[in-house]
Design a protein around this motif. Structure first.
Motif, PDB file in Angstrom:
ATOM      1  N   THR A   3       0.873  -1.246  -0.056  1.00 51.66           N
ATOM      2  CA  THR A   3      -0.051   0.101  -0.096  1.00 51.66           C
ATOM      3  C   THR A   3       0.876   1.307   0.218  1.00 51.66           C
ATOM      4  O   THR A   3       1.766   1.524   0.985  1.00 51.66           O
ATOM      5  CB  THR A   3      -0.893   0.022   1.272  1.00 51.66           C
ATOM      6  OG1 THR A   3      -1.714  -1.279   1.186  1.00 51.66           O
ATOM      7  CG2 THR A   3      -2.086   1.080   1.215  1.00 51.66           C
ATOM      8  N   ARG A   5       1.944   5.071   0.677  1.00 51.81           N
ATOM      9  CA  ARG A   5       1.626   6.039   1.624  1.00 51.81           C
ATOM     10  C   ARG A   5       0.408   7.107   1.231  1.00 51.81           C
ATOM     11  O   ARG A   5      -0.487   7.339   1.953  1.00 51.81           O
ATOM     12  CB  ARG A   5       2.954   6.954   1.856  1.00 51.81           C
ATOM     13  CG  ARG A   5       2.686   7.872   3.136  1.00 51.81           C
ATOM     14  CD  ARG A   5       2.747   7.397   4.359  1.00 51.81           C
ATOM     15  NE  ARG A   5       2.673   8.194   5.646  1.00 51.81           N
ATOM     16  CZ  ARG A   5       3.049   7.801   6.513  1.00 51.81           C
ATOM     17  NH1 ARG A   5       3.626   6.891   7.034  1.00 51.81           N
ATOM     18  NH2 ARG A   5       3.054   8.780   7.588  1.00 51.81           N
ATOM     19  N   ASP A   7      -2.015   6.277  -0.593  1.00 52.16           N
ATOM     20  CA  ASP A   7      -3.330   5.672  -0.477  1.00 52.16           C
ATOM     21  C   ASP A   7      -3.867   5.407   0.761  1.00 52.16           C
ATOM     22  O   ASP A   7      -4.897   4.703   1.180  1.00 52.16           O
ATOM     23  CB  ASP A   7      -3.327   4.270  -1.574  1.00 52.16           C
ATOM     24  CG  ASP A   7      -3.099   4.808  -2.800  1.00 52.16           C
ATOM     25  OD1 ASP A   7      -3.330   5.849  -3.320  1.00 52.16           O
ATOM     26  OD2 ASP A   7      -2.277   3.968  -3.514  1.00 52.16           O
ATOM     27  N   MET A   8      -3.041   5.377   1.665  1.00 52.21           N
ATOM     28  CA  MET A   8      -3.396   4.989   3.103  1.00 52.21           C
ATOM     29  C   MET A   8      -4.623   6.182   3.819  1.00 52.21           C
ATOM     30  O   MET A   8      -4.426   7.324   3.863  1.00 52.21           O
ATOM     31  CB  MET A   8      -2.308   5.049   4.122  1.00 52.21           C
ATOM     32  CG  MET A   8      -1.157   4.041   3.718  1.00 52.21           C
ATOM     33  SD  MET A   8       0.137   4.053   4.981  1.00 52.21           S
ATOM     34  CE  MET A   8       1.133   2.865   4.230  1.00 52.21           C
ATOM     35  N   LYS A   9      -5.413   5.383   4.422  1.00 51.15           N
ATOM     36  CA  LYS A   9      -6.390   6.341   5.178  1.00 51.15           C
ATOM     37  C   LYS A   9      -6.006   7.302   6.536  1.00 51.15           C
ATOM     38  O   LYS A   9      -4.972   6.670   6.955  1.00 51.15           O
ATOM     39  CB  LYS A   9      -7.637   5.508   5.605  1.00 51.15           C
ATOM     40  CG  LYS A   9      -8.671   6.173   6.314  1.00 51.15           C
ATOM     41  CD  LYS A   9      -9.578   5.466   7.069  1.00 51.15           C
ATOM     42  CE  LYS A   9     -10.758   6.213   7.947  1.00 51.15           C
ATOM     43  NZ  LYS A   9     -11.174   5.293   8.834  1.00 51.15           N
ATOM     44  N   THR A  10      -6.227   8.420   6.392  1.00 51.03           N
ATOM     45  CA  THR A  10      -5.837   9.245   7.652  1.00 51.03           C
ATOM     46  C   THR A  10      -6.973   9.664   8.309  1.00 51.03           C
ATOM     47  O   THR A  10      -7.992   9.949   7.857  1.00 51.03           O
ATOM     48  CB  THR A  10      -4.904  10.570   7.103  1.00 51.03           C
ATOM     49  OG1 THR A  10      -5.669  11.258   6.222  1.00 51.03           O
ATOM     50  CG2 THR A  10      -3.660  10.055   6.266  1.00 51.03           C
ATOM     51  N   THR A  26      -2.544   7.623  10.337  1.00 55.13           N
ATOM     52  CA  THR A  26      -1.968   7.237   9.037  1.00 55.13           C
ATOM     53  C   THR A  26      -2.353   5.663   9.056  1.00 55.13           C
ATOM     54  O   THR A  26      -1.462   4.923   9.826  1.00 55.13           O
ATOM     55  CB  THR A  26      -0.836   7.480   8.455  1.00 55.13           C
ATOM     56  OG1 THR A  26      -0.700   8.961   8.663  1.00 55.13           O
ATOM     57  CG2 THR A  26      -0.569   7.055   7.296  1.00 55.13           C
ATOM     58  N   TYR A  27      -3.322   5.175   8.727  1.00 48.75           N
ATOM     59  CA  TYR A  27      -3.623   3.662   8.826  1.00 48.75           C
ATOM     60  C   TYR A  27      -2.682   2.869   7.674  1.00 48.75           C
ATOM     61  O   TYR A  27      -2.801   3.062   6.531  1.00 48.75           O
ATOM     62  CB  TYR A  27      -4.896   3.219   8.712  1.00 48.75           C
ATOM     63  CG  TYR A  27      -5.976   3.942   9.871  1.00 48.75           C
ATOM     64  CD1 TYR A  27      -5.790   3.130  11.178  1.00 48.75           C
ATOM     65  CD2 TYR A  27      -6.494   5.048   9.590  1.00 48.75           C
ATOM     66  CE1 TYR A  27      -6.796   3.624  12.026  1.00 48.75           C
ATOM     67  CE2 TYR A  27      -7.312   5.625  10.762  1.00 48.75           C
ATOM     68  CZ  TYR A  27      -7.246   4.821  12.033  1.00 48.75           C
ATOM     69  OH  TYR A  27      -7.866   5.565  13.125  1.00 48.75           O
ATOM     70  N   TYR A  28      -1.931   1.796   8.281  1.00 50.87           N
ATOM     71  CA  TYR A  28      -0.960   1.229   7.375  1.00 50.87           C
ATOM     72  C   TYR A  28      -2.036   0.244   6.462  1.00 50.87           C
ATOM     73  O   TYR A  28      -1.592  -0.190   5.510  1.00 50.87           O
ATOM     74  CB  TYR A  28      -0.185   0.169   7.958  1.00 50.87           C
ATOM     75  CG  TYR A  28       1.228   1.078   8.695  1.00 50.87           C
ATOM     76  CD1 TYR A  28       1.546   1.905   8.206  1.00 50.87           C
ATOM     77  CD2 TYR A  28       1.238   0.712  10.166  1.00 50.87           C
ATOM     78  CE1 TYR A  28       2.574   2.943   8.826  1.00 50.87           C
ATOM     79  CE2 TYR A  28       2.479   1.407  10.611  1.00 50.87           C
ATOM     80  CZ  TYR A  28       2.903   2.382  10.007  1.00 50.87           C
ATOM     81  OH  TYR A  28       3.752   3.147  10.731  1.00 50.87           O
ATOM     82  N   ALA A  29      -3.018  -0.270   7.190  1.00 49.78           N
ATOM     83  CA  ALA A  29      -3.901  -1.329   6.537  1.00 49.78           C
ATOM     84  C   ALA A  29      -5.391  -1.021   7.245  1.00 49.78           C
ATOM     85  O   ALA A  29      -5.441  -0.710   8.409  1.00 49.78           O
ATOM     86  CB  ALA A  29      -3.546  -2.579   6.792  1.00 49.78           C
ATOM     87  N   ALA A  41      -1.265   1.196  12.604  1.00 45.65           N
ATOM     88  CA  ALA A  41      -1.193   2.621  12.240  1.00 45.65           C
ATOM     89  C   ALA A  41       0.045   3.362  12.722  1.00 45.65           C
ATOM     90  O   ALA A  41       0.569   3.117  13.561  1.00 45.65           O
ATOM     91  CB  ALA A  41      -2.556   3.154  12.884  1.00 45.65           C
ATOM     92  N   SER A 108       4.513   4.053  15.782  1.00 50.62           N
ATOM     93  CA  SER A 108       3.646   2.805  15.258  1.00 50.62           C
ATOM     94  C   SER A 108       2.896   2.259  16.242  1.00 50.62           C
ATOM     95  O   SER A 108       3.422   2.107  17.208  1.00 50.62           O
ATOM     96  CB  SER A 108       4.344   1.860  14.457  1.00 50.62           C
ATOM     97  OG  SER A 108       5.067   2.271  13.033  1.00 50.62           O
TER      98      SER A 108
END
Length: 114
Positions: A3, A5, A7-10, A26-29, A41, A108
């Protein structure tokens, strides 16, 4: 799966768990894609911001500190945290964290359910 960066949801949460200021996520997945991983995250606390004291039941949370400095409440004992430090809060444990420095405290956060 990779994924990017961008494209990651914040998300920004104010006064998280009764803390002060805002916490930037910032959610990694997405939390519904990985079995037993409730959260993967990166969190960033601006200077003076905090996450209030809270407990974890039936899960373990890992904080891996990347940059900045702060104070963490580790089951009732306050300890300084610095880049490279890892904090583990097991089932039934309680904790909080506050940025005491002049730059963002970045770490993290991984929550694994039991």
């Amino acid at each position: 799966m990779i994924t990017k960066r961008a494209d990651m949801k914040t998300e920004i949460k104010e006064k998280m768990r009764g803390g002060e200021g805002v916490v930037n996520f910032t959610y990694y997945a997405p939390n519904d894609t990985e079995k037993n991983a409730r959260m993967l995250a990166e969190l960033s606390l601006p200077p003076g911001a905090s996450i209030g004291r809270h407990k974890h039941e039936n899960e373990t949370e890992y904080f891996i500190f990347i940059s900045g400095t702060g104070i963490a409440d580790d089951n009732g004992t306050e300890k300084p945290v610095n880049p490279g430090d890892v904090m583990i809060i097991g089932d039934g444990g309680a904790h909080s964290v506050k940025n005491t420095g002049s730059v963002p405290l970045v770490f993290s956060a991984i929550i694994v359910t039991h």
